[in-house]
Design a protein around this motif. Structure first.
Motif, PDB file in Angstrom:
ATOM      1  N   CYS A 167      -5.362  23.122 -46.690  1.00 11.85           N
ATOM      2  CA  CYS A 167      -4.975  21.751 -47.051  1.00 11.85           C
ATOM      3  C   CYS A 167      -5.905  20.743 -46.359  1.00 11.85           C
ATOM      4  CB  CYS A 167      -3.551  21.462 -46.608  1.00 11.85           C
ATOM      5  SG  CYS A 167      -2.355  22.714 -47.085  1.00 11.85           S
ATOM      6  N   CYS A 212      -4.110  27.661 -43.704  1.00 15.54           N
ATOM      7  CA  CYS A 212      -4.115  26.992 -45.007  1.00 15.54           C
ATOM      8  C   CYS A 212      -5.418  26.226 -45.174  1.00 15.54           C
ATOM      9  CB  CYS A 212      -2.925  26.053 -45.126  1.00 15.54           C
ATOM     10  SG  CYS A 212      -2.975  24.651 -43.982  1.00 15.54           S
ATOM     11  N   CYS A 256       0.564  19.218 -45.639  1.00 16.20           N
ATOM     12  CA  CYS A 256       1.239  20.476 -45.271  1.00 16.20           C
ATOM     13  C   CYS A 256       2.758  20.302 -45.199  1.00 16.20           C
ATOM     14  CB  CYS A 256       0.734  21.036 -43.948  1.00 16.20           C
ATOM     15  SG  CYS A 256      -1.031  21.232 -43.855  1.00 16.20           S
TER      16      CYS A 256
HETATM   17 ZN   LIG Z   1      -1.410  23.280 -45.012  1.00 17.51          ZN
END
Ligand SMILES: [Zn+2]
Ligand SMILES: [Zn+2]
Ligand SMILES: [Zn+2]
Ligand SMILES: [Zn+2]
Ligand SMILES: [Zn+2]
Ligand SMILES: [Zn+2]
Length: 249
Positions: free
Chosen positions: A35, A33, A39
Motif C-alpha cells: 500500500c 503489503c 492500510c
Molecule cells: Zn497496507
C-alpha cells in the motif's frame, strides 16, 4: 491397487468434477503489503490477515492499520503476533479504527471467553490449565498481564492447542477448526474453500442453525464413524471439485 479413478463413477454433474479445486485463502498471508497509504481496509494484505504493518511495507507514516496496536490485547513484552482470523473479524466489527481498541473492555472480553461452554472442561490443555490455576490466586496488579497472556493463547495467530471462536462462542481445537477469511466463518477442518466458486464448501443442511450445529455434528460423527466415512470431506456443491484431503467418491 483395486481402486481405479477412471472407473464408472465419472457420470457426475459439475464441470470440475473430481479435480482438486481447494484453495485456502488463509494460506495467502504475506510478509508485507504494498500500500502507498492507508492500510485501513481489507484491500491491505496486512490488515486483511489481522497483522500490523512493518518497516518493509510500503505505507510508512501514513499507515492507519489498526492491527499495529495489538499490544493493547497481547501486551508488548512478547514477540509481535497477529490477531487470528476470527478475532480480526470481531475487531473490525467492534473497533472500526485504531482509537476504537481502547473502547473495548479487556476484562469483559476475558469474561466472555471464560464463560464459554467449554472453558471449564479444559483440563487436558496444559497451557490453559496452568493459566486458570494462576488466575485463581493472582493479585490485582498482575491481572492485566495475565489477561493478555490468555488473549495471546486464544486470540493470536501463534499456535496453541485451542483458539476462541467468536463465531460460535466457544473454544475450538486449532487442528479441528479454522476461520475462513473470505467466508468469515469458523469451519471444521473437513470444510474447505473452493477456489473456483470462491466460497467454502460446508454442510449447509447442518448449518441452517448454528445453535443446532454441535448436536448435528455429534450425530454426523457417530454416523460417519459407523459407516467408516468419518474424515472424508464432501465435493463442492457448486462445481463438483474436491479438496486435497477428500477421498474417492
Ligand atoms: Zn497496507
Ligand atoms: Zn503492511
Ligand atoms: Zn500499513
Ligand atoms: Zn470464526
Ligand atoms: Zn471460505
Ligand atoms: Zn466449487
Amino acid at each position: 491397487m483395486w481402486y481405479d479413478e477412471d472407473s464408472d463413477e465419472q457420470e457426475n454433474t459439475g464441470p470440475k468434477n473430481g479435480q482438486i479445486t481447494e484453495k485456502n485463502p488463509n494460506d495467502e498471508k504475506k510478509e508485507k503489503c504494498k500500500c502507498k497509504k492507508g492500510c485501513s481496509k481489507r484491500s491491505c494484505c496486512c490488515f486483511k490477515f489481522g497483522s500490523g504493518c512493518n518497516s518493509s511495507c510500503g505505507c510508512g507514516s501514513s499507515c492507519r492499520n489498526m492491527f499495529n496496536h495489538l499490544e493493547y490485547f497481547f501486551g508488548d513484552d512478547n514477540n509481535k503476533c497477529a490477531a487470528n482470523p476470527c478475532f480480526a473479524r470481531w475487531l473490525v466489527e467492534h473497533a472500526k479504527n485504531t482509537d476504537g481498541f481502547k473502547l473495548i473492555d479487556r476484562d469483559e472480553l476475558r469474561q466472555l471467553i471464560m464463560k464459554c461452554p467449554s472453558f471449564p472442561d479444559m483440563s487436558y490443555d496444559e497451557d490453559l490449565e496452568a493459566w486458570t490455576k494462576k488466575w485463581q490466586t493472582i493479585s490485582e496488579n498482575e491481572k492485566l498481564a495475565h489477561t493478555q497472556k490468555l488473549f495471546r493463547m486464544l486470540l493470536s495467530d501463534d499456535t496453541t492447542m485451542h483458539y476462541y471462536s467468536f463465531c460460535h462462542n466457544d473454544l475450538f481445537q486449532e487442528d479441528c477448526y479454522w476461520h475462513c477469511i473470505v467466508c468469515q466463518e469458523c469451519l471444521k477442518w473437513r470444510e474447505w474453500h473452493c477456489g473456483v466458486c470462491n466460497k467454502c464448501m460446508y454442510f449447509s443442511f447442518f448449518f441452517f442453525n448454528k445453535k443446532k450445529l454441535m448436536i448435528f455434528d455429534r450425530i454426523y460423527q457417530l454416523c460417519g464413524f459407523l459407516l467408516g466415512t468419518y474424515g472424508v470431506s464432501l465435493p463442492c456443491e457448486g462445481c463438483g471439485g474436491r479438496s486435497q484431503m477428500s477421498g474417492s467418491f
